[in-house]
Design a protein around this motif. Structure first.
Motif, mmCIF file in Angstrom:
data_model
loop_
_atom_site.group_PDB
_atom_site.id
_atom_site.type_symbol
_atom_site.label_atom_id
_atom_site.label_comp_id
_atom_site.label_asym_id
_atom_site.label_seq_id
_atom_site.Cartn_x
_atom_site.Cartn_y
_atom_site.Cartn_z
ATOM 1 N N TRP A 197 -2.429 9.395 1.501
ATOM 2 C CA TRP A 197 -1.817 10.557 2.145
ATOM 3 C C TRP A 197 -2.840 11.683 2.284
ATOM 4 O O TRP A 197 -2.846 12.638 1.527
ATOM 5 N N THR A 198 -3.692 11.565 3.284
ATOM 6 C CA THR A 198 -4.671 12.613 3.554
ATOM 7 C C THR A 198 -4.043 13.759 4.325
ATOM 8 O O THR A 198 -4.611 14.838 4.413
ATOM 9 N N GLY A 199 -2.881 13.523 4.903
ATOM 10 C CA GLY A 199 -2.162 14.563 5.632
ATOM 11 C C GLY A 199 -0.736 14.641 5.139
ATOM 12 O O GLY A 199 -0.456 14.433 3.957
ATOM 13 N N ASP A 200 0.185 14.907 6.049
ATOM 14 C CA ASP A 200 1.586 15.090 5.695
ATOM 15 C C ASP A 200 2.217 13.748 5.345
ATOM 16 O O ASP A 200 2.137 12.789 6.106
ATOM 17 N N ARG A 201 2.847 13.660 4.164
ATOM 18 C CA ARG A 201 3.560 12.444 3.787
ATOM 19 C C ARG A 201 5.069 12.617 3.908
ATOM 20 O O ARG A 201 5.839 11.854 3.344
ATOM 21 N N GLY A 202 5.475 13.635 4.665
ATOM 22 C CA GLY A 202 6.898 13.886 4.838
ATOM 23 C C GLY A 202 7.593 12.853 5.696
ATOM 24 O O GLY A 202 8.826 12.845 5.777
ATOM 25 N N SER A 203 6.836 11.968 6.354
ATOM 26 C CA SER A 203 7.448 10.949 7.206
ATOM 27 C C SER A 203 7.984 9.772 6.413
ATOM 28 O O SER A 203 8.594 8.867 6.981
ATOM 29 N N VAL A 204 7.752 9.755 5.099
ATOM 30 C CA VAL A 204 8.284 8.697 4.236
ATOM 31 C C VAL A 204 8.891 9.353 3.001
ATOM 32 O O VAL A 204 8.715 10.544 2.752
ATOM 33 N N ARG A 205 9.594 8.551 2.219
ATOM 34 C CA ARG A 205 10.101 9.017 0.936
ATOM 35 C C ARG A 205 9.446 8.183 -0.152
ATOM 36 O O ARG A 205 9.314 6.966 -0.005
ATOM 37 N N LEU A 206 9.009 8.818 -1.222
ATOM 38 C CA LEU A 206 8.289 8.127 -2.286
ATOM 39 C C LEU A 206 9.164 7.957 -3.515
ATOM 40 O O LEU A 206 9.849 8.896 -3.941
ATOM 41 N N LEU A 207 9.146 6.743 -4.076
ATOM 42 C CA LEU A 207 9.869 6.420 -5.297
ATOM 43 C C LEU A 207 8.869 6.047 -6.377
ATOM 44 O O LEU A 207 7.809 5.476 -6.087
ATOM 45 N N GLU A 208 9.194 6.334 -7.613
ATOM 46 C CA GLU A 208 8.328 5.960 -8.720
ATOM 47 C C GLU A 208 8.494 4.484 -9.062
ATOM 48 O O GLU A 208 9.607 3.946 -9.041
ATOM 49 N N LEU A 209 7.396 3.836 -9.374
ATOM 50 C CA LEU A 209 7.416 2.466 -9.891
ATOM 51 C C LEU A 209 7.667 2.505 -11.395
ATOM 52 O O LEU A 209 7.389 3.521 -12.052
ATOM 53 N N PRO A 210 8.167 1.419 -11.977
ATOM 54 C CA PRO A 210 8.327 1.373 -13.430
ATOM 55 C C PRO A 210 7.009 1.677 -14.140
ATOM 56 O O PRO A 210 5.947 1.170 -13.744
ATOM 57 N N ASP A 211 7.056 2.517 -15.138
ATOM 58 C CA ASP A 211 5.901 2.916 -15.949
ATOM 59 C C ASP A 211 4.886 3.763 -15.188
ATOM 60 O O ASP A 211 3.782 4.014 -15.688
ATOM 61 N N SER A 212 5.213 4.193 -13.975
ATOM 62 C CA SER A 212 4.333 5.083 -13.193
ATOM 63 C C SER A 212 2.876 4.623 -13.204
ATOM 64 O O SER A 212 1.979 5.310 -13.706
ATOM 65 N N PRO A 213 2.570 3.435 -12.645
ATOM 66 C CA PRO A 213 1.195 2.908 -12.714
ATOM 67 C C PRO A 213 0.210 3.722 -11.884
ATOM 68 O O PRO A 213 0.585 4.393 -10.914
ATOM 69 N N VAL A 214 -1.050 3.655 -12.285
ATOM 70 C CA VAL A 214 -2.135 4.267 -11.520
ATOM 71 C C VAL A 214 -3.230 3.223 -11.349
ATOM 72 O O VAL A 214 -3.394 2.330 -12.181
ATOM 73 N N ARG A 215 -3.945 3.309 -10.265
ATOM 74 C CA ARG A 215 -5.139 2.480 -10.111
ATOM 75 C C ARG A 215 -6.344 3.322 -10.506
ATOM 76 O O ARG A 215 -6.384 4.537 -10.250
#
Length: 296
Positions: free
Chosen positions: A245-263
């Motif tokens: 998301w380098t710009g506006d991410r308002g065009s989607v809705r974001l949900l958390e994954l179990p355990d809030s993973p990060v790469r």
């Protein structure tokens, strides 16, 4: 005395396996590579290659000299870095990065480098981490930016060091009007994922299986921006890192994954360039640029 250019060819052959691949990587003809390796055999006074079907392979003496060649190339790299620093010469740094880093991190890092270190010139190539990390060992690049997902550590290679640049949260992206509230709600939803064989694809499928379903992967693409657009258009769900998301991410809705993973986003460099001040400056710029990324 051994000529360093020929030692480089032997080192490349030990890595790549065939004369044809060495020639392609270094922009030589196969006959030139063969001729130079024959001259290296004369310098060594020993047989370095032996037939293996239509190909050749390294003899025991060849493998031994290839190991010494790697160390000679490391020393040459270290000496050149010291001389360049002492002379304050313009320095070219060759980097290979992932698409999300090319779009969200590199431009900001280049701006900082231009202001603080105008003598550093960065050449960037966007290629998959698997290939980039191999080419780093082969000295095609000086620095590689790659990622690894929870539970999937990338192969560790001799002579390569890693520096953590930062962490990138991964979330579920769904169309804005989707009623889904968690991963399990998407069992009957089509998915966009990377192609079969990609580490991130295996990781994403495992997340779905842990939630009790096998995902219907209807769309495959290496370009994560394509995933985001499919989601925004209402055609798919996807697991996407925040760097997308380098710009506006308002065009989607974001949900958390179990355990809030990060790469983990890391930079890989050769051990021989550990004291290279130019590379250190590029690393610092990348770390700062990643930390400054704030998707809206």
């Amino acid at each position: 005395m051994f000529e360093l250019r020929r030692l480089r060819l032997l080192h490349e052959l030990a890595l790549r396996g065939t004369i044809a691949e060495v020639a392609a990587a270094l922009a030589y003809s196969p006959s030139t590579v063969s001729q130079q390796l024959s001259l290296l055999e004369r310098e060594a006074g020993a047989s370095l290659l032996e037939p293996d079907g239509r190909r050749v392979r390294l003899t025991a003496q060849g493998r031994l000299l290839a190991e010494h060649a790697a160390r000679a190339l490391e020393l040459d790299e270290a000496v050149r870095a010291e001389l360049s620093t002492a002379q304050h010469a313009a320095e070219v740094v060759r980097i290979a990065v992932m698409p999300t880093v090319a779009e969200a991190v590199v431009p900001r890092a280049l701006t900082a480098l231009g202001a603080q270190h105008p003598n550093i010139r960065v050449h960037m190539v966007e290629i998959p981490p698997e290939k980039a990390l191999f080419e780093l060992q082969a000295r095609t690049f000086d620095l590689v930016v790659a990622e690894q997902y929870p539970g999937h550590t990338r192969e560790l290679r001799d002579g390569i060091e890693r520096t953590l640049l930062g962490s990138d949260p991964v979330r579920i992206a769904v169309p804005p009007h989707s009623p889904a509230r968690e991963l399990a709600d998407l069992r009957d939803h089509p998915w966009a994922m990377e192609p079969q064989g990609a580490t991130v694809r295996r990781w994403a499928v495992q997340q779905c299986r842990a939630a009790g379903f096998e995902p219907e992967v209807r769309f495959e693409a290496t370009d994560l921006i394509a995933h985001a657009r499919l989601v925004a258009a209402g055609h798919a769900a996807a697991m996407l890192p925040d760097l997308v998301w380098t710009g506006d991410r308002g065009s989607v809705r974001l949900l958390e994954l179990p355990d809030s993973p990060v790469r983990e986003i890391f930079a890989a460099t050769r051990t021989s360039s550990r004291d290279d001040e130019t590379l250190a400056a590029v690393l610092t710029a990348l770390i700062d640029a990643l930390a400054a990324h704030e998707p809206r």
